[in-house]
Enzyme design. Structure first.
Site, PDB file in Angstrom:
ATOM      1  N   GLY A 177       0.826  -1.195   0.000  1.00  0.00           N
ATOM      2  CA  GLY A 177       0.000   0.000   0.000  1.00  0.00           C
ATOM      3  C   GLY A 177       0.862   1.248   0.000  1.00  0.00           C
ATOM      4  N   GLY A 401     -33.429  -5.245   1.920  1.00  0.00           N
ATOM      5  CA  GLY A 401     -33.021  -4.635   0.659  1.00  0.00           C
ATOM      6  C   GLY A 401     -32.237  -3.356   0.852  1.00  0.00           C
ATOM      7  N   THR A 422      -6.993 -11.187   4.746  1.00  0.00           N
ATOM      8  CA  THR A 422      -5.880 -11.651   3.921  1.00  0.00           C
ATOM      9  C   THR A 422      -4.585 -10.927   4.252  1.00  0.00           C
ATOM     10  N   GLU A 424      -1.710  -8.776   6.145  1.00  0.00           N
ATOM     11  CA  GLU A 424      -1.055  -9.004   7.440  1.00  0.00           C
ATOM     12  C   GLU A 424      -1.124 -10.472   7.824  1.00  0.00           C
TER      13      GLU A 424
HETATM   14  C1  LIG Z   1      -9.558  -0.539   5.554  1.00  0.00           C
HETATM   15  C2  LIG Z   1      -9.568  -1.441   6.689  1.00  0.00           C
HETATM   16  C3  LIG Z   1      -8.598  -0.833   7.583  1.00  0.00           C
HETATM   17  C4  LIG Z   1      -8.271  -1.795   8.643  1.00  0.00           C
HETATM   18  C5  LIG Z   1      -6.987  -1.279   9.082  1.00  0.00           C
HETATM   19  C6  LIG Z   1      -6.385  -2.237  10.037  1.00  0.00           C
HETATM   20  C7  LIG Z   1      -5.590  -1.782  10.898  1.00  0.00           C
HETATM   21  C8  LIG Z   1      -5.429  -0.320  10.986  1.00  0.00           C
HETATM   22  C9  LIG Z   1      -5.232  -0.027  12.374  1.00  0.00           C
HETATM   23  C10 LIG Z   1      -4.283   0.744  12.717  1.00  0.00           C
HETATM   24  C11 LIG Z   1      -3.316   1.304  11.738  1.00  0.00           C
HETATM   25  C12 LIG Z   1      -1.963   1.018  12.231  1.00  0.00           C
HETATM   26  C13 LIG Z   1      -1.230   0.011  11.751  1.00  0.00           C
HETATM   27  C14 LIG Z   1      -1.643  -0.749  10.571  1.00  0.00           C
HETATM   28  C15 LIG Z   1      -1.330  -0.002   9.334  1.00  0.00           C
HETATM   29  C16 LIG Z   1      -1.890  -0.292   8.271  1.00  0.00           C
HETATM   30  C17 LIG Z   1      -2.894  -1.384   8.270  1.00  0.00           C
HETATM   31  C18 LIG Z   1      -3.666  -1.256   7.041  1.00  0.00           C
HETATM   32  C19 LIG Z   1      -3.557  -2.144   6.151  1.00  0.00           C
HETATM   33  C20 LIG Z   1      -2.767  -3.383   6.375  1.00  0.00           C
HETATM   34  C21 LIG Z   1      -1.742  -3.548   5.276  1.00  0.00           C
HETATM   35  C22 LIG Z   1      -1.271  -4.944   5.239  1.00  0.00           C
HETATM   36  C23 LIG Z   1       0.217  -4.996   5.034  1.00  0.00           C
HETATM   37  C24 LIG Z   1       0.677  -6.387   4.756  1.00  0.00           C
HETATM   38  O1  LIG Z   1      -0.072  -7.257   4.377  1.00  0.00           O
HETATM   39  S1  LIG Z   1       2.345  -6.611   5.076  1.00  0.00           S
HETATM   40  C25 LIG Z   1       2.659  -8.294   4.582  1.00  0.00           C
HETATM   41  C26 LIG Z   1       2.006  -9.272   5.514  1.00  0.00           C
HETATM   42  N1  LIG Z   1       2.508 -10.583   5.243  1.00  0.00           N
HETATM   43  C27 LIG Z   1       2.376 -11.592   6.109  1.00  0.00           C
HETATM   44  O2  LIG Z   1       1.731 -11.487   7.136  1.00  0.00           O
HETATM   45  C28 LIG Z   1       3.089 -12.858   5.733  1.00  0.00           C
HETATM   46  C29 LIG Z   1       2.577 -14.032   6.542  1.00  0.00           C
HETATM   47  N2  LIG Z   1       3.635 -15.039   6.662  1.00  0.00           N
HETATM   48  C30 LIG Z   1       4.437 -15.081   7.792  1.00  0.00           C
HETATM   49  O3  LIG Z   1       4.294 -14.319   8.732  1.00  0.00           O
HETATM   50  C31 LIG Z   1       5.500 -16.150   7.801  1.00  0.00           C
HETATM   51  O4  LIG Z   1       5.817 -16.506   6.478  1.00  0.00           O
HETATM   52  C32 LIG Z   1       5.031 -17.416   8.574  1.00  0.00           C
HETATM   53  C33 LIG Z   1       3.712 -17.917   8.014  1.00  0.00           C
HETATM   54  C34 LIG Z   1       4.886 -17.061  10.026  1.00  0.00           C
HETATM   55  C35 LIG Z   1       6.057 -18.511   8.385  1.00  0.00           C
HETATM   56  O5  LIG Z   1       7.285 -17.958   8.690  1.00  0.00           O
HETATM   57  P1  LIG Z   1       8.612 -18.859   8.651  1.00  0.00           P
HETATM   58  O6  LIG Z   1       9.761 -17.966   8.761  1.00  0.00           O
HETATM   59  O7  LIG Z   1       8.541 -19.779   7.495  1.00  0.00           O
HETATM   60  O8  LIG Z   1       8.497 -19.593  10.018  1.00  0.00           O
HETATM   61  P2  LIG Z   1       8.019 -21.051  10.363  1.00  0.00           P
HETATM   62  O9  LIG Z   1       6.576 -21.253  10.069  1.00  0.00           O
HETATM   63  O10 LIG Z   1       9.000 -22.026   9.790  1.00  0.00           O
HETATM   64  O11 LIG Z   1       8.191 -20.968  11.933  1.00  0.00           O
HETATM   65  C36 LIG Z   1       9.513 -20.973  12.494  1.00  0.00           C
HETATM   66  C37 LIG Z   1       9.386 -20.518  13.920  1.00  0.00           C
HETATM   67  O12 LIG Z   1       9.209 -19.105  13.923  1.00  0.00           O
HETATM   68  C38 LIG Z   1       8.078 -18.764  14.686  1.00  0.00           C
HETATM   69  N3  LIG Z   1       7.532 -17.535  14.150  1.00  0.00           N
HETATM   70  C39 LIG Z   1       7.029 -17.354  12.919  1.00  0.00           C
HETATM   71  N4  LIG Z   1       6.618 -16.081  12.777  1.00  0.00           N
HETATM   72  C40 LIG Z   1       6.873 -15.449  13.947  1.00  0.00           C
HETATM   73  C41 LIG Z   1       6.677 -14.126  14.422  1.00  0.00           C
HETATM   74  N5  LIG Z   1       6.094 -13.183  13.660  1.00  0.00           N
HETATM   75  N6  LIG Z   1       7.070 -13.828  15.682  1.00  0.00           N
HETATM   76  C42 LIG Z   1       7.629 -14.783  16.449  1.00  0.00           C
HETATM   77  N7  LIG Z   1       7.851 -16.078  16.082  1.00  0.00           N
HETATM   78  C43 LIG Z   1       7.456 -16.385  14.821  1.00  0.00           C
HETATM   79  C44 LIG Z   1       7.172 -19.951  14.536  1.00  0.00           C
HETATM   80  O13 LIG Z   1       6.220 -19.968  15.567  1.00  0.00           O
HETATM   81  C45 LIG Z   1       8.153 -21.089  14.625  1.00  0.00           C
HETATM   82  O14 LIG Z   1       8.479 -21.294  15.944  1.00  0.00           O
HETATM   83  P3  LIG Z   1       8.792 -22.782  16.457  1.00  0.00           P
HETATM   84  O15 LIG Z   1       9.973 -23.228  15.620  1.00  0.00           O
HETATM   85  O16 LIG Z   1       7.569 -23.599  16.171  1.00  0.00           O
HETATM   86  O17 LIG Z   1       9.088 -22.622  17.902  1.00  0.00           O
HETATM   87  C1  LIG Z   2      -5.682  -4.884   0.438  1.00  0.00           C
HETATM   88  C2  LIG Z   2      -4.312  -5.505   0.601  1.00  0.00           C
HETATM   89  C3  LIG Z   2      -3.268  -4.734   1.080  1.00  0.00           C
HETATM   90  C4  LIG Z   2      -1.997  -5.284   1.211  1.00  0.00           C
HETATM   91  N1  LIG Z   2      -0.958  -4.488   1.630  1.00  0.00           N
HETATM   92  C5  LIG Z   2       0.289  -5.008   1.673  1.00  0.00           C
HETATM   93  C6  LIG Z   2       1.403  -4.179   2.034  1.00  0.00           C
HETATM   94  O1  LIG Z   2       1.245  -3.001   2.301  1.00  0.00           O
HETATM   95  N2  LIG Z   2       2.640  -4.736   2.047  1.00  0.00           N
HETATM   96  C7  LIG Z   2       2.853  -6.056   1.739  1.00  0.00           C
HETATM   97  O2  LIG Z   2       4.002  -6.486   1.761  1.00  0.00           O
HETATM   98  N3  LIG Z   2       1.814  -6.871   1.415  1.00  0.00           N
HETATM   99  C8  LIG Z   2       0.553  -6.374   1.366  1.00  0.00           C
HETATM  100  N4  LIG Z   2      -0.500  -7.184   1.028  1.00  0.00           N
HETATM  101  C9  LIG Z   2      -0.252  -8.579   0.653  1.00  0.00           C
HETATM  102  C10 LIG Z   2      -0.744  -9.519   1.732  1.00  0.00           C
HETATM  103  O3  LIG Z   2       0.060  -9.419   2.865  1.00  0.00           O
HETATM  104  C11 LIG Z   2      -0.745 -10.948   1.181  1.00  0.00           C
HETATM  105  O4  LIG Z   2      -1.673 -11.019   0.138  1.00  0.00           O
HETATM  106  C12 LIG Z   2      -1.114 -11.920   2.297  1.00  0.00           C
HETATM  107  O5  LIG Z   2      -0.035 -12.065   3.172  1.00  0.00           O
HETATM  108  C13 LIG Z   2      -1.550 -13.285   1.761  1.00  0.00           C
HETATM  109  O6  LIG Z   2      -0.501 -13.865   1.033  1.00  0.00           O
HETATM  110  P1  LIG Z   2      -0.779 -14.449  -0.441  1.00  0.00           P
HETATM  111  O7  LIG Z   2      -1.421 -13.407  -1.228  1.00  0.00           O
HETATM  112  O8  LIG Z   2       0.498 -15.033  -0.896  1.00  0.00           O
HETATM  113  O9  LIG Z   2      -1.830 -15.627  -0.169  1.00  0.00           O
HETATM  114  P2  LIG Z   2      -1.597 -17.186  -0.462  1.00  0.00           P
HETATM  115  O10 LIG Z   2      -0.709 -17.738   0.590  1.00  0.00           O
HETATM  116  O11 LIG Z   2      -1.225 -17.375  -1.875  1.00  0.00           O
HETATM  117  O12 LIG Z   2      -3.081 -17.713  -0.176  1.00  0.00           O
HETATM  118  C14 LIG Z   2      -3.818 -18.425  -1.159  1.00  0.00           C
HETATM  119  C15 LIG Z   2      -4.476 -19.614  -0.468  1.00  0.00           C
HETATM  120  O13 LIG Z   2      -3.449 -20.548  -0.101  1.00  0.00           O
HETATM  121  C16 LIG Z   2      -3.636 -20.967   1.245  1.00  0.00           C
HETATM  122  N5  LIG Z   2      -2.339 -21.361   1.819  1.00  0.00           N
HETATM  123  C17 LIG Z   2      -1.154 -20.747   1.641  1.00  0.00           C
HETATM  124  N6  LIG Z   2      -0.182 -21.390   2.307  1.00  0.00           N
HETATM  125  C18 LIG Z   2      -0.765 -22.438   2.926  1.00  0.00           C
HETATM  126  C19 LIG Z   2      -0.308 -23.493   3.777  1.00  0.00           C
HETATM  127  N7  LIG Z   2       0.986 -23.604   4.139  1.00  0.00           N
HETATM  128  N8  LIG Z   2      -1.205 -24.401   4.230  1.00  0.00           N
HETATM  129  C20 LIG Z   2      -2.504 -24.294   3.890  1.00  0.00           C
HETATM  130  N9  LIG Z   2      -3.016 -23.330   3.090  1.00  0.00           N
HETATM  131  C21 LIG Z   2      -2.145 -22.419   2.608  1.00  0.00           C
HETATM  132  C22 LIG Z   2      -4.213 -19.740   1.916  1.00  0.00           C
HETATM  133  O14 LIG Z   2      -4.900 -20.106   3.125  1.00  0.00           O
HETATM  134  C23 LIG Z   2      -5.174 -19.232   0.842  1.00  0.00           C
HETATM  135  O15 LIG Z   2      -6.397 -19.935   0.960  1.00  0.00           O
HETATM  136  C24 LIG Z   2      -1.785  -6.642   0.884  1.00  0.00           C
HETATM  137  C25 LIG Z   2      -2.842  -7.431   0.431  1.00  0.00           C
HETATM  138  C26 LIG Z   2      -4.108  -6.870   0.287  1.00  0.00           C
HETATM  139  C27 LIG Z   2      -5.246  -7.722  -0.212  1.00  0.00           C
END
Ligand SMILES: CCCCC/C=C\C/C=C\C/C=C\C/C=C\C/C=C\CCCCC(=O)SCCNC(=O)CCNC(=O)[C@H](O)C(C)(C)COP(=O)(O)OP(=O)(O)OC[C@H]1O[C@@H](n2cnc3c(N)ncnc32)[C@H](O)[C@@H]1OP(=O)(O)O
Ligand SMILES: Cc1cc2nc3c(=O)[nH]c(=O)nc-3n(C[C@H](O)[C@H](O)[C@H](O)COP(=O)(O)OP(=O)(O)OC[C@H]3O[C@@H](n4cnc5c(N)ncnc54)[C@H](O)[C@@H]3O)c2cc1C
Length: 627
Positions: A177, A401, A422, A424
């Site tokens: 974003g 409606g 989706t 975060e």
């Molecule tokens: C219009 C609607 C408005 C709503 C607004 C909402 C909020 C606004 C409110 C306030 C505003 C202020 C702030 C917010 C600002 C903006 C918000 C607005 C919009 C949001 C924008 C969204 C931005 C994004 O989407 S950013 C990208 C987000 N992406 C993700 O979240 C990716 C998800 N994937 C992961 O996190 C990781 O890949 C994983 C799934 C956790 C896997 O990680 P991996 O490294 O592979 O680790 P693994 O599974 O092997 O685990 C290993 C080990 O690590 C531990 N672990 C994993 N993650 C964490 C962590 N984060 N912290 C600590 N420990 C962690 C895990 O438990 C394992 O531990 P163990 O080995 O089992 O002991």
């Molecule tokens: C409105 C919006 C704003 C965003 N803003 C930002 C931003 O500011 N910065 C940023 O970096 N990103 C941003 N994103 C991206 C967002 O963080 C990702 O889309 C989100 O983390 C989901 O990842 P993906 O799209 O790869 O989903 P995928 O992982 O491809 O999900 C597709 C399907 O696969 C499933 N799946 C995936 N992995 C597994 C698994 N291991 N086991 C079982 N099921 C699985 C999921 O549950 C889902 O049903 C934004 C997305 C949206 C929609």
């Protein structure tokens, strides 16, 4: 009629002090005062008009958002608003914009992962908005799997630089974003490569656009990814695409609190968990939980007020028809959502405390509660956003409606909110993290380690201690069931935090009693929804289950006279709700009728296109009819 409160009779039924409940909802008298002041500031300023959003074409919509963001920043500085007041102002402006990610992720990422020196350099620029940042982690090919990211950051010891590059199409940054048209900088996540060795994903500050003419810098290809779900809604945000063609940045622009690269190219991992690089996501997830209660309460406020206004069927001898809020089916759909809004408010307060506590422990290199913080933020983000998104849709349906009209406020609220399931972290992926945490706890019980905190209850799972089962085996096979267990774990946290809230001193006549009723509705509605599990495991007998359902219905009757007052306690202005169905005065029908004629389609009695496309048909039909 104007000036008449059509909900006055409903408000007279209240059995508690609404002003006291407003303080409970706001969190404190101070928070309520700030909310009232800033909410009015925004509502009274025509510059923050938002009722036209769903009708603007995207380029105009986006330019309008830029105007509002600039005006908001101007007002924040003119009025010397504090960070708290400025955050409230952005909340009440109620328009997603690049500023969300600048303030909500770019700055927190630098604070959380930057060294003191890096913070001293970059934060003053960001706080003054002399640079505008975004959080560029997700790529076209990877979002959930952060460790699968492909963007590279290759250290060049000859120049003491990192070369940032997008090696494949799927490595293109996609979704961030604020990236598409506005951000000048990004915290970019890339694979750190030193001397051919891949050290995994790290954060880097990269400038994207010139601060002189805003044009992309050499090697940077950047733009918007296109229209998203719904009119208005999240289209006020420039979610972007970004590619790097061997872009060079100084070594000191790698965020180095967690790990470092020396001038000689030596990689040093501090003795902290590598997952701290994910810290910004944890911060936002806990914020999203607090925010879920705001979005759910907005929808519930609209649906509750309209349910009290709407009458349908049930007229006796020509008397008024029945208010639809009096139907048990309406109550069984609406009141659990009302209870959930309050429940999420309180669990959000607790989660903010947990997050703050973890951050303080990290300062002392105490990582003991990091796993629980990750599991709680991930799980509660997943639970609260799923319930809220589904709840907003249910509130639309509860309004019949008229709920489908944009002037109800509900379609846009839904469209702008649903990506929270989706972003975060995809909600299922996050629940799998909770499931992994639960299974790890089970395996540790077998070794005698007693669980504490939110998993303390698992210490009582005696039979698991005997099974010595290999919890690792079959995780993938049982993942769907484990996700359900993760949801139940999070629901238990919500219930327990609601109960803990009730154990606090809660001033105000009747306030605690209402919260007790809502708490009962929250857990009994969950018990009703999942009674199959409780019966199948003999945790409940059929008789107990029936008694629970009876009690649930009794609580609906207890809450019914207080429903309007309970949503008044959210203290939302008509401007903020932006809903004719949710008007404070309940003056719905005249305002719906008035609003219809303001639609651009009604600017002409005969629509554009009639003469080209309708009249020829009619004439043709007339001709055929004569044959
Ligand atoms: C219009 C609607 C408005 C709503 C607004 C909402 C909020 C606004 C409110 C306030 C505003 C202020 C702030 C917010 C600002 C903006 C918000 C607005 C919009 C949001 C924008 C969204 C931005 C994004 O989407 S950013 C990208 C987000 N992406 C993700 O979240 C990716 C998800 N994937 C992961 O996190 C990781 O890949 C994983 C799934 C956790 C896997 O990680 P991996 O490294 O592979 O680790 P693994 O599974 O092997 O685990 C290993 C080990 O690590 C531990 N672990 C994993 N993650 C964490 C962590 N984060 N912290 C600590 N420990 C962690 C895990 O438990 C394992 O531990 P163990 O080995 O089992 O002991
Ligand atoms: C409105 C919006 C704003 C965003 N803003 C930002 C931003 O500011 N910065 C940023 O970096 N990103 C941003 N994103 C991206 C967002 O963080 C990702 O889309 C989100 O983390 C989901 O990842 P993906 O799209 O790869 O989903 P995928 O992982 O491809 O999900 C597709 C399907 O696969 C499933 N799946 C995936 N992995 C597994 C698994 N291991 N086991 C079982 N099921 C699985 C999921 O549950 C889902 O049903 C934004 C997305 C949206 C929609």
């Amino acid at each position: 009629m104007e000036g008449v409160d059509h909900l006055a009779d409903e408000r007279k039924k209240a059995e508690f002090n609404v002003e006291a409940m407003k303080i409970v909802w706001a969190g404190s008298q101070h928070n309520l005062e700030v909310s009232n002041r800033i909410s009015k500031l925004v509502a009274d300023d025509p510059a923050f008009r938002k009722d036209d959003r769903t009708m603007l074409p995207r380029k105009e919509l986006f330019k309008n958002t830029l105007r509002k963001a600039a005006y908001a920043w101007k007002r924040i500085n003119e009025l010397r608003l504090s960070e708290e007041e400025a955050s409230k102002l952005r909340f009440y402006v109620d328009e997603t914009a690049y500023t969300d990610l600048h303030w909500g992720m770019f700055i927190p990422a630098i604070k959380g992962q930057g060294t003191d020196e890096q913070q001293r350099k970059w934060l003053p620029l960001a706080y003054k908005m002399q640079i505008i940042g975004c959080y560029a982690q997700t790529e076209l090919g990877h979002g959930s799997n952060v460790q699968g990211l492909e963007t590279t950051a290759t250290f060049d010891p000859h120049t003491d630089e990192f070369v940032i590059h997008s090696p494949t199409l799927t490595s293109s940054k996609w979704w961030p974003g604020g990236l598409g048209k506005v951000s000048t900088h990004a915290v970019t996540y890339a694979r750190l490569i030193i001397d051919g060795k891949d050290h995994g994903v790290h954060g880097f500050i990269v400038q994207l656009r010139s601060l002189e003419d805003h044009r992309p810098l050499p090697g940077i290809t950047v733009g918007d990814i296109g229209m998203k779900f719904g009119n208005g809604a999240y289209n006020t945000m420039d979610n972007g695409v970004l590619r790097f063609d061997h872009v060079r940045i100084p070594r000191n622009q790698m965020l180095m609190k967690v790990s470092q690269v020396t001038r000689e190219g030596k990689y040093k991992q501090s003795d902290v968990p590598r997952q701290l690089v994910y810290g910004t996501m944890v911060y936002v997830r806990q914020r999203i939980v607090a925010d879920a209660s705001c979005y759910l309460s907005r929808a519930v406020c609209i649906a509750t007020r309209y349910s009290a206004v709407r009458r349908q069927f049930g007229s006796q001898n020509g008397g008024p028809e029945t208010q639809v809020i009096d139907y048990k089916t309406q109550q069984s759909r609406l009141f659990p959502l009302l209870a959930s809004a309050y429940a999420f408010r309180f669990v959000g307060e607790w989660l903010e405390w947990l997050y703050t506590d973890v951050m303080q422990r990290l300062q002392a290199n105490d990582f003991s509660t990091l796993p629980e913080a990750h599991a709680c933020t991930a799980g509660l983000k997943s639970l609260t956003t799923s319930v809220t998104a589904d709840g907003i849709e249910e509130c639309r349906k509860l309004c019949g409606g008229h709920g489908y009209l944009c002037t109800s406020g509900l379609p846009e609220l839904f469209a702008v909110y649903v990506p929270a399931c989706t972003y975060e972290g995809d909600n299922i992926v996050l629940l799998l993290q909770v499931a992994r945490f639960l299974m790890k706890t089970v395996s540790q019980i077998g070794t005698g380690k007693q669980p504490v905190g939110t998993i303390a209850y698992m210490g009582r799972i005696e039979h698991l201690m005997q099974c010595r089962c290999n919890v690792q085996r079959g995780f993938a096979e049982l993942s769907a069931d484990l996700v359900e267990a993760a949801v139940a774990h999070c629901q238990l946290i919500v219930v327990s935090k609601f109960i803990e809230k009730l154990q606090q001193d809660i001033p105000g006549e009747g306030v605690k009693q209402q919260l007790e009723a809502l708490c009962g509705i929250y857990y009994l509605s969950l018990l009703h929804k999942h009674q199959g599990d409780f019966l199948a495991t003999s945790y409940l007998t059929p008789k107990q289950s029936a008694l629970a359902n009876d009690q649930l219905r009794a609580l609906y009757s207890k809450v019914r006279p207080n429903a309007i007052a309970l949503v008044d306690a959210f203290n939302y202005s008509d401007h903020f709700l932006s809903s004719i169905l949710g008007r404070y005065d309940g003056n719905v029908y005249p305002k719906l009728y008035e609003a219809a004629w303001k639609d651009p389609l009604n600017e002409s009695v005969v629509p554009d296109g009639y003469h080209e496309y309708v009249r020829p048909l009619l004439k043709q039909q007339l001709h055929t009819a004569r044959l």
